[in-house]
Structures are given as C-alpha cells and as structure tokens.
Design a protein around this motif. Structure first.
Motif, short mmCIF file in Angstrom:
data_model
loop_
_atom_site.label_atom_id
_atom_site.label_comp_id
_atom_site.label_asym_id
_atom_site.label_seq_id
_atom_site.Cartn_x
_atom_site.Cartn_y
_atom_site.Cartn_z
N VAL A 183 0.86 -1.19 0.00
CA VAL A 183 0.00 0.00 0.00
C VAL A 183 0.89 1.23 0.00
O VAL A 183 1.70 1.42 0.90
N THR A 184 0.73 2.09 -1.01
CA THR A 184 1.59 3.28 -1.13
C THR A 184 0.78 4.56 -1.31
O THR A 184 1.36 5.63 -1.49
N ALA A 185 -0.54 4.47 -1.30
CA ALA A 185 -1.39 5.65 -1.51
C ALA A 185 -2.64 5.51 -0.65
O ALA A 185 -2.77 4.57 0.14
N ASP A 186 -3.57 6.43 -0.83
CA ASP A 186 -4.80 6.37 -0.05
C ASP A 186 -5.88 5.54 -0.74
O ASP A 186 -7.06 5.59 -0.37
N PHE A 187 -5.50 4.79 -1.77
CA PHE A 187 -6.41 3.83 -2.41
C PHE A 187 -5.59 2.64 -2.88
O PHE A 187 -4.36 2.68 -2.93
N VAL A 188 -6.29 1.55 -3.20
CA VAL A 188 -5.64 0.32 -3.65
C VAL A 188 -6.25 -0.08 -5.00
O VAL A 188 -7.46 0.08 -5.21
N TYR A 189 -5.41 -0.58 -5.89
CA TYR A 189 -5.84 -0.89 -7.26
C TYR A 189 -5.37 -2.28 -7.64
O TYR A 189 -4.17 -2.54 -7.73
N CYS A 190 -6.31 -3.19 -7.86
CA CYS A 190 -5.96 -4.57 -8.21
C CYS A 190 -6.43 -4.90 -9.63
O CYS A 190 -7.50 -4.47 -10.06
N ARG A 191 -5.60 -5.64 -10.34
CA ARG A 191 -5.97 -6.11 -11.68
C ARG A 191 -5.88 -7.63 -11.66
O ARG A 191 -4.80 -8.21 -11.54
N LEU A 192 -7.03 -8.28 -11.77
CA LEU A 192 -7.12 -9.73 -11.67
C LEU A 192 -7.10 -10.32 -13.08
O LEU A 192 -8.07 -10.21 -13.83
N GLN A 193 -5.98 -10.95 -13.43
CA GLN A 193 -5.72 -11.29 -14.83
C GLN A 193 -5.53 -12.79 -15.08
O GLN A 193 -5.02 -13.18 -16.13
N LYS A 194 -5.96 -13.62 -14.14
CA LYS A 194 -5.79 -15.06 -14.28
C LYS A 194 -7.09 -15.78 -14.64
O LYS A 194 -7.19 -17.00 -14.52
N GLY A 195 -8.08 -15.03 -15.09
CA GLY A 195 -9.36 -15.64 -15.41
C GLY A 195 -9.28 -16.55 -16.62
O GLY A 195 -8.33 -16.51 -17.41
N GLU A 196 -10.32 -17.38 -16.79
CA GLU A 196 -10.39 -18.30 -17.92
C GLU A 196 -11.79 -18.27 -18.52
O GLU A 196 -12.78 -18.18 -17.80
N ASP A 197 -11.86 -18.35 -19.84
CA ASP A 197 -13.14 -18.25 -20.53
C ASP A 197 -14.08 -19.42 -20.23
O ASP A 197 -15.30 -19.29 -20.39
N PHE A 244 -10.17 -0.62 -5.73
CA PHE A 244 -10.65 -0.95 -7.08
C PHE A 244 -10.11 -2.31 -7.47
O PHE A 244 -8.94 -2.61 -7.24
N ALA A 245 -10.96 -3.13 -8.08
CA ALA A 245 -10.51 -4.44 -8.55
C ALA A 245 -11.15 -4.72 -9.90
O ALA A 245 -12.39 -4.71 -10.02
N PHE A 246 -10.33 -4.94 -10.90
CA PHE A 246 -10.82 -5.15 -12.26
C PHE A 246 -10.46 -6.54 -12.76
O PHE A 246 -9.31 -6.98 -12.63
N PHE A 247 -11.44 -7.23 -13.34
CA PHE A 247 -11.18 -8.48 -14.03
C PHE A 247 -10.74 -8.10 -15.44
O PHE A 247 -11.54 -7.60 -16.25
N ILE A 248 -9.49 -8.32 -15.73
CA ILE A 248 -8.86 -7.83 -16.96
C ILE A 248 -8.17 -8.97 -17.70
O ILE A 248 -7.59 -9.87 -17.09
N SER A 249 -8.18 -8.92 -19.00
CA SER A 249 -7.40 -9.81 -19.85
C SER A 249 -7.93 -11.25 -19.80
O SER A 249 -8.92 -11.56 -20.45
N GLY A 250 -7.30 -12.12 -19.03
CA GLY A 250 -7.69 -13.52 -18.98
C GLY A 250 -9.15 -13.71 -18.59
O GLY A 250 -9.63 -13.10 -17.64
N GLY A 251 -9.86 -14.56 -19.35
CA GLY A 251 -11.25 -14.85 -19.03
C GLY A 251 -12.19 -13.70 -19.31
O GLY A 251 -13.23 -13.56 -18.65
N LYS A 252 -11.86 -12.88 -20.31
CA LYS A 252 -12.65 -11.67 -20.56
C LYS A 252 -14.11 -11.97 -20.89
O LYS A 252 -15.00 -11.18 -20.56
#
Length: 266
Positions: A183-197, A244-252
């Motif tokens: 944690v380096t700011a007053d918010f946290v940002y996650c990108r979840l990129q291991k999804g599968e179709d 913030f948490a985004f489902f990105i890339s894998g498993g779009k």
C-alpha cells in the motif's frame, strides 16, 4: 477499526462482441451498452485512452450515461510510458491530462500508467517521472497508479519512492508479471488477470472469495496476510481506503460475471 473505504469491482471497457446476448440483453443497441454496464458494475477501466486522445465532449457524454458513484479508470497514453527516458515525458503527460478527461467530474477515478515488461527500474529516472504527475487538474484531485511488469521493481526502494509521491502500485494477479501488493497511496488498485473463458465466473468461486477477503482487508486499512509484501518492514497508516478491482485480460468473456460476483461478496 470499523470504518472502511468503498470497494468497486469492474471490467476493462464495455465494448466486446462476446458480451452481446450474454452480459448485454439481446438486441440492446450498442449506444446503450455503457448505460447497461454501469448499472450492473461499479467501475470500468478504459483502455482506449492508452492508444489515442478523446474529445472533451466524449468524456462528458460518458459521464452523462452512468449513475452516481460510478467510476472510470483511464489508462494513460502509451506515448508517456513507452519511452527510454521517462523524465522527458512532461509534454506527453500534459497533453494526456489536458485532453478533457476532467469532463468526467466525480466519475473520474484512478489514472493508470502502465509500463512494458521490458521497462526496468531506474530509480532516478522513475523518480523524475513521478515528479511530472500533478496532484490536480482543472481543480479536480487526481489519483495516480502505476503498473510495472518487470521483476526489477520488486525492491523496497521502489515502494518507498511511490509512497513519498502518494502514488499507488497495481496489485497484479498475473501468471507472469510480478505482484506488488504493498500500500503506497490512499487507495488500492488490483488487476485480476488469471481468469479463464471456460469458468462461468472468470475466476473459480474459491478464488473470488479469497479476493473478497483481501479487498475488505485493504478497505479497512490493512494488508492481506496471504500476499507477500515487497517492503514488509514498512509501516503504513491504518485508515480506510477505497479499493478498485478489475477483471482484466484472462477470461474476458466472463469478466462481467466475475466482477458482479466479487461485488456481491464485499
């Protein structure tokens, strides 16, 4: 600590053909896809701003189509991050920030500065880059987050540098790229990129549950005990943080379902 920040889950963009007839109702006009997506999700990460500028009227139109509390995260211009000397990116940073994105108003969320996997950590140059990021634009406070994808950034010096500038680092759940959950700011940002179709919820249910617990921990001011910090000895202020948490890339194909499931758990 009982108070917690707001947790928003989402997806990348809102235009994707496989979502038509699945996430989007049959025969829903494309012009209403953002309206539909924003009514079922809490945030969207916009990738198009990485490739080219938008008009102020476009940002204003987006803002007019989403409900109160909905947030857009914008991926910053590649002309800033895809260069050998980051300290020379001042003009490109200014061009990106003055294109009219503040027309989003309260819907403007974090600005994501994404770097190539080949970009290595050069402390002096990266520090100079962070100096180029303003705290405000047109009177609106900006939230900056960087996604670095080279293992050379997995050092406490980098984490301390970001913290001094109050810039967040992407917590990337990726098969190949390094994870930096500090944690380096007053918010946290996650990108979840291991999804599968072929997984209906993008991530397996048990993994979505695990991430829901991590997001709640971040929101309450803590750090998940099951993620290995780059700077474990560093003290962080225990305070409520937006997440913030985004489902990105894998498993779009099933990213919307994953985001909705995760949102329902937090």
């Amino acid at each position: 600590m009982s108070k917690a920040g707001t947790i928003r889950t989402g997806i990348g963009g809102w235009t994707f053909e496989p979502w038509e007839g699945t996430f989007y109702p049959d025969k829903l006009p494309k012009r209403r896809q953002l309206e539909h997506a924003s009514s079922h999700l809490a945030a969207i990460e916009v990738n198009g701003t990485y490739y080219g500028s938008q008009k102020p009227a476009t940002f204003a139109k987006w803002a007019s189509e989403v409900p109160d509390g909905f947030i857009f995260s914008l991926k910053a211009s590649r002309f800033v991050t895809n260069r050998k000397v980051l300290a020379e990116a001042g003009e490109s940073v200014a061009k990106f920030l003055t294109q009219g994105l503040t027309e989003l108003g309260d819907h403007l969320g974090p600005i994501l500065w994404q770097f190539a996997p080949t970009k290595k950590f050069e402390p002096d140059d990266f520090s100079a880059f962070l100096e180029l990021l303003p705290e405000k634009q047109d009177g609106i406070t900006l939230q900056h987050v960087v996604e670095v994808r080279n293992p050379s950034f997995q050092v406490p010096e980098f984490i301390e540098l970001l913290a001094r500038h109050k810039v967040a680092v992407v917590c990337a759940d990726h098969h190949d790229y390094p994870m930096l959950p500090d944690v380096t700011a007053d918010f946290v940002y996650c990108r979840l990129q291991k999804g599968e179709d072929d997984i209906e919820t993008c991530y397996p249910q048990k993994d979505v549950e695990a991430w829901s617990k991590r997001l709640e921990t971040y929101a309450k001011g803590g750090v998940p005990h099951d993620l290995s910090l780059i700077a474990p000895e560093r003290k962080i202020e225990k305070k409520a943080r937006d997440v913030f948490a985004f489902f990105i890339s894998g498993g779009k194909v099933n990213a919307p379902r994953g985001a909705q499931l995760l949102q329902s758990m937090v």
